[in-house]
Design a protein around this motif. Structure first.
Motif, PDB file in Angstrom:
ATOM      1  N   ARG A  32      -5.766   3.144   8.315  1.00 15.69           N
ATOM      2  CA  ARG A  32      -6.136   2.953   7.044  1.00 15.69           C
ATOM      3  C   ARG A  32      -6.739   3.965   6.428  1.00 15.69           C
ATOM      4  O   ARG A  32      -6.217   4.667   5.282  1.00 15.69           O
ATOM      5  CB  ARG A  32      -6.958   1.696   7.004  1.00 15.69           C
ATOM      6  CG  ARG A  32      -7.202   1.344   5.500  1.00 15.69           C
ATOM      7  CD  ARG A  32      -7.798  -0.075   5.642  1.00 15.69           C
ATOM      8  NE  ARG A  32      -8.987  -0.196   6.550  1.00 15.69           N
ATOM      9  CZ  ARG A  32      -9.072  -1.049   7.669  1.00 15.69           C
ATOM     10  NH1 ARG A  32      -7.875  -1.692   8.060  1.00 15.69           N
ATOM     11  NH2 ARG A  32     -10.072  -1.205   8.591  1.00 15.69           N
ATOM     12  N   HIS A  77      -4.887   6.381   3.291  1.00 16.87           N
ATOM     13  CA  HIS A  77      -5.477   6.906   1.910  1.00 16.87           C
ATOM     14  C   HIS A  77      -5.961   7.974   1.650  1.00 16.87           C
ATOM     15  O   HIS A  77      -6.038   8.603   0.481  1.00 16.87           O
ATOM     16  CB  HIS A  77      -6.865   5.802   2.081  1.00 16.87           C
ATOM     17  CG  HIS A  77      -6.547   4.284   1.734  1.00 16.87           C
ATOM     18  ND1 HIS A  77      -5.933   3.762   0.494  1.00 16.87           N
ATOM     19  CD2 HIS A  77      -6.352   3.191   2.479  1.00 16.87           C
ATOM     20  CE1 HIS A  77      -5.554   2.423   0.712  1.00 16.87           C
ATOM     21  NE2 HIS A  77      -6.032   2.074   1.872  1.00 16.87           N
ATOM     22  N   PHE A 117      -1.503   8.662   0.734  1.00 17.83           N
ATOM     23  CA  PHE A 117      -1.306   7.929  -0.476  1.00 17.83           C
ATOM     24  C   PHE A 117      -1.207   9.178  -1.717  1.00 17.83           C
ATOM     25  O   PHE A 117      -0.630   9.192  -2.598  1.00 17.83           O
ATOM     26  CB  PHE A 117      -2.577   7.398  -0.607  1.00 17.83           C
ATOM     27  CG  PHE A 117      -2.481   6.414  -1.985  1.00 17.83           C
ATOM     28  CD1 PHE A 117      -1.889   5.198  -2.311  1.00 17.83           C
ATOM     29  CD2 PHE A 117      -3.228   6.889  -3.196  1.00 17.83           C
ATOM     30  CE1 PHE A 117      -1.781   4.629  -3.461  1.00 17.83           C
ATOM     31  CE2 PHE A 117      -3.357   6.411  -4.156  1.00 17.83           C
ATOM     32  CZ  PHE A 117      -2.436   5.180  -4.469  1.00 17.83           C
ATOM     33  N   HIS A 169       1.039  -0.495   4.138  1.00 18.03           N
ATOM     34  CA  HIS A 169       0.051  -0.108   3.232  1.00 18.03           C
ATOM     35  C   HIS A 169       1.031  -0.194   1.694  1.00 18.03           C
ATOM     36  O   HIS A 169       0.299   0.230   0.859  1.00 18.03           O
ATOM     37  CB  HIS A 169      -0.848   1.097   3.145  1.00 18.03           C
ATOM     38  CG  HIS A 169      -1.678   0.907   4.304  1.00 18.03           C
ATOM     39  ND1 HIS A 169      -1.077   1.352   5.425  1.00 18.03           N
ATOM     40  CD2 HIS A 169      -3.053   0.583   4.325  1.00 18.03           C
ATOM     41  CE1 HIS A 169      -2.210   1.467   6.382  1.00 18.03           C
ATOM     42  NE2 HIS A 169      -3.232   0.793   5.690  1.00 18.03           N
ATOM     43  N   GLU A 178       1.655  -2.412  -0.366  1.00 15.34           N
ATOM     44  CA  GLU A 178       1.158  -2.987  -1.532  1.00 15.34           C
ATOM     45  C   GLU A 178       0.335  -2.228  -2.359  1.00 15.34           C
ATOM     46  O   GLU A 178       0.252  -2.293  -3.764  1.00 15.34           O
ATOM     47  CB  GLU A 178       0.338  -4.100  -0.987  1.00 15.34           C
ATOM     48  CG  GLU A 178       1.366  -5.443  -0.433  1.00 15.34           C
ATOM     49  CD  GLU A 178       0.553  -6.838  -0.091  1.00 15.34           C
ATOM     50  OE1 GLU A 178      -0.588  -6.650  -0.280  1.00 15.34           O
ATOM     51  OE2 GLU A 178       1.194  -7.824   0.118  1.00 15.34           O
ATOM     52  N   SER A 179      -0.433  -1.104  -1.695  1.00 16.48           N
ATOM     53  CA  SER A 179      -1.275  -0.289  -2.604  1.00 16.48           C
ATOM     54  C   SER A 179      -0.441   0.509  -3.696  1.00 16.48           C
ATOM     55  O   SER A 179      -0.901   1.030  -4.309  1.00 16.48           O
ATOM     56  CB  SER A 179      -2.147   0.499  -1.606  1.00 16.48           C
ATOM     57  OG  SER A 179      -1.470   1.400  -1.017  1.00 16.48           O
ATOM     58  N   GLN A 187       0.585  -2.289  -6.970  1.00 18.09           N
ATOM     59  CA  GLN A 187      -0.501  -3.098  -7.259  1.00 18.09           C
ATOM     60  C   GLN A 187      -0.074  -4.253  -8.284  1.00 18.09           C
ATOM     61  O   GLN A 187       0.402  -4.059  -9.305  1.00 18.09           O
ATOM     62  CB  GLN A 187      -1.700  -2.671  -7.515  1.00 18.09           C
ATOM     63  CG  GLN A 187      -2.281  -1.877  -6.371  1.00 18.09           C
ATOM     64  CD  GLN A 187      -3.672  -1.046  -6.768  1.00 18.09           C
ATOM     65  OE1 GLN A 187      -4.319  -1.492  -7.511  1.00 18.09           O
ATOM     66  NE2 GLN A 187      -3.788  -0.145  -5.998  1.00 18.09           N
TER      67      GLN A 187
END
Length: 707
Positions: A131, A135, A139, A213, A215-216, A219
């Motif tokens: 995670r 990020h 990301f 991840h 869905e990030s 949104q």
């Protein structure tokens, strides 16, 4: 006389190439190879198929689109028939690749404590690590691309890995499914190493991290499906050299187009829904046969980098250091050694360093007046090119024929070409309509007794990196006939002159095929006259029909013919009344077989040649190639021994059958002979002054092919 042009006598070139990669894949399945080496063979197979689709399959598709239906001149198959046969075979091979990876290699990796894990398999510590990595590292570089009426399907880069995302807007349920694409960034390592239990190493693929991840990135939307896919595009260059004023600029422009060529195939994950797969297929305008469902990581060529991970030497071949040639040990002036006798270098068993030193010493030697060299594929940090730059700085006249059309090495060669020009070297970018594939270096040196020319000729490239994994032969000589030919060769390529009369060498595109045909026909005549006749040829590929017809004729006359062909072979051995005296083997092992050796018994007065050229039509008519004889008796004996050992290989050799399939050569010895291992051990013992004790074979006849 029998008609040797019948299609039944030939194997289709493309299908023979697929068969070669099946042999490479066999090495991935071979449990006698170290585990990481098997992963590397998976990567090699995958990478080979990428190039095959980008060039060969793309070319056939172009022919079909243009409405061409002319059969190929050997197997008689039309472009459509070839594409259908290729699709059937390549789907089967790719399924086998992922089967080997999933059911053979992966369990053994896990036994060794190496695991590729999915998100649901992570412990709390690993989840937190993943995670945080997403990020902070992923990301910021990800770009979700919506596909709708105002956002057309993006033009995705060739061979890029992407995620197809199917999602819904909960505020607009009647709107139906929405589609988006997320490109997996190539600037980030493909695999993430996770915190792992003691004695283990856990990895997670980048696409799995992003998928977890996803869905990030969207949104407020509901994710229905996320699945990886990969597009392979047409990457062949199309350049009208006759109409191009600046070849360098034209190639640079074409290289930009390569990334965005027409789609050739679509690779998708085996779990992708039929709806999502059909959507992609429709957007890319591909046929069902162009879609490959893969039960494993798309683009397994990433295992090249995984292979290099530190700490796993026990899972790789023991590192081998190429040995210094015995004749050059203690030699400080390489020109003095060459002046005494011809020198043969057998790479990678013997070091490539003498070739580098040859150019480096020439760059610094005050007596050297000029250096001329052909370059086809060189490394990104080439000591050869650096030596040429140094020579120019030292006032030597440096001429480099650098082939900027060397496929998939164009960009690297353009960089070097500009650097060489800037240093004051004369750079020729190649010959219009031809690729310069011959490997030769000429050093002109002023000595007490006058001007002397030193020449290096080779079957392989001036590439210090590939010289550690490609098998090649090179010769250093100061013979006058080679020096004269080398001067004429460069003058012919860089200026205006008709092809000269060669004293020793033979070149393509004028004369090479004719020379080979004369040599083969002489063996036929000798056999019919009751004289000894034999042909042994080692090469990468055999596709030239005229040469194959000559070989068939020689076989019918009773000439015993042994062919050692690593890759494509369009000739069918073992056909009654046509080729029953021809035996074809392919050796696939730790090193890539790359040398070209041609042996003719010639009634007892043996003739041995080395060459940059295979027996392929393109080598005969579309490339500048070099064939050169070996005169020195001890070198001829050494090359005969090399051929002898390879013909006796019953560990890594496969034999070609008349139906186009290959079988392992059956060993009747307690310890099968691995020719590459033999040459490794021989080079190590020779370097310390010991002779490798092996049973003599003396080019003994081989048994006929099984019925």
């Amino acid at each position: 006389m029998r008609d040797f042009s019948l299609p039944d006598y030939y194997i289709n070139r493309e299908l023979s190439w697929v068969a070669f990669n099946e042999r490479v894949l066999e090495e991935a399945a071979n449990r006698q190879n170290p585990l990481f080496e098997r992963l590397k063979f998976i990567a090699i197979t995958s990478s080979n198929f990428d190039e095959f689709f980008m060039v060969r399959v793309a070319g056939l598709k172009d022919q079909v689109k243009a409405g061409l239906s002319k059969p190929d001149n050997k197997s008689g198959m039309t472009p459509k028939e070839q594409l259908a046969a290729i699709s059937e075979r390549t789907h089967a091979v790719m399924n086998k690749l992922f089967d080997v990876l999933k059911h053979q290699i992966t369990p053994e990796l896990e036994q060794a404590g190496i695991r590729f894990v999915k998100a649901h398999q992570l412990c709390a510590e690993q989840q937190a690590f993943m995670r945080d990595y997403f990020h902070h590292h992923l990301f910021p570089v990800l770009t979700p691309l919506a596909v709708d009426a105002s956002h057309p399907f993006p033009l995705l880069l060739n061979k890029s890995l992407n995620l197809a995302v199917l999602l819904e807007n909960p505020q607009e349920e009647d709107e139906g499914p929405l589609f988006a694409v997320v490109q997996v960034p190539a600037v980030v390592p493909r695999f993430l190493q996770l915190p792992s239990p003691a004695g283990e190493a856990h990895f997670m693929l980048l696409e799995e991290v992003i998928k977890e991840h996803i869905e990030s990135l969207f949104q407020g939307y509901t994710i229905r499906e996320t699945s990886p896919f990969r597009i392979t595009r047409n990457a062949d260059l199309t350049i009208d050299e006759d109409e191009t004023e600046d070849l360098l600029e034209a190639i640079q422009q074409e290289l930009k187009k390569r990334k965005m060529g027409e789609p050739v195939i679509l690779a998708i994950d085996s779990s992708m829904s039929d709806f999502l797969a059909a959507t992609l297929q429709d957007w890319l305008e591909l046929e069902d046969a162009d879609v490959y469902r893969m039960d494993g990581p798309l683009d397994p060529s990433f295992f090249f980098k995984f292979y290099a991970l530190p700490g796993y030497d026990h899972l790789r071949f023991e590192e081998y250091v190429p040995q210094p040639p015995k004749e050059l040990q203690g030699v400080t002036n390489i020109f003095e050694a060459i002046r005494q006798k011809d020198l043969l270098l057998h790479h990678p068993y013997e070091s490539f360093d003498p070739v580098i030193q040859f150019v480096q010493q020439a760059a610094e030697d005050p007596g050297v007046l000029a250096i001329k060299q052909t370059l086809y594929r060189v490394s990104g940090d080439s000591p050869i090119v650096k030596a040429l730059l140094r020579a120019a700085e030292n006032g030597k006249q440096v001429t480099v024929l650098l082939e900027i059309k060397a496929r998939f090495d164009e960009e690297n060669n353009i960089v070097w070409a500009k650097a060489l020009e800037k240093a004051g070297c004369h750079v020729i970018y190649g010959i219009v309509g031809l690729k310069t594939h011959g490997k030769i270096t000429l050093v002109v040196r002023a000595e007490q007794d006058g001007i002397r020319r030193y020449v290096h000729l080779s079957t392989g490239n001036y590439n210090d990196r590939t010289a550690r994994v490609y098998t090649d032969l090179g010769m250093l000589t100061a013979r006058e006939e080679f020096g004269i030919d080398a001067s004429h060769f460069f003058n012919h390529l860089t200026g205006y002159s008709q092809p000269p009369y060669w004293k020793a060498i033979t070149t393509a595109p004028v004369g090479l095929r004719e020379t080979f045909l004369q040599l083969i026909e002489q063996e036929t005549a000798n056999r019919l006259a009751g004289k000894p006749a034999r042909i042994i040829a080692k090469m990468n590929a055999l596709t030239d029909k005229r040469i194959m017809e000559a070989l068939y004729k020689a076989s019918c006359a009773g000439v015993e013919i042994d062919l050692i062909i690593r890759g494509i072979c369009c000739l069918r051995p073992g056909i009654a009344g046509v080729s029953e005296n021809i035996r074809v083997i392919s050796i696939v092992g730790r090193f890539l077989e790359h040398s070209r050796i041609y042996y003719f018994l010639n009634g007892g007065e043996e003739r041995i040649f080395l060459a940059s050229a295979d027996w392929m039509t393109r080598n005969m008519v579309a490339r500048v190639e070099l064939l050169f004889p070996v005169y020195q008796e001890n070198l001829k004996e050494r090359i005969k021994q090399i051929l002898d050992i390879m013909l006796s290989d019953d560990a890594k050799a496969r034999m070609l059958l008349p139906d186009g399939t290959y079988i392992n050569v059956v060993s009747n010895k307690p310890a099968p002979l691995n020719s590459q291992l033999y040459f490794l051990e021989e080079a190590c013992l020779s370097a310390i002054g010991k002779k490798f004790d092996a049973a003599p074979h003396h080019l003994e006849p081989h048994l006929p092919l099984p019925e």
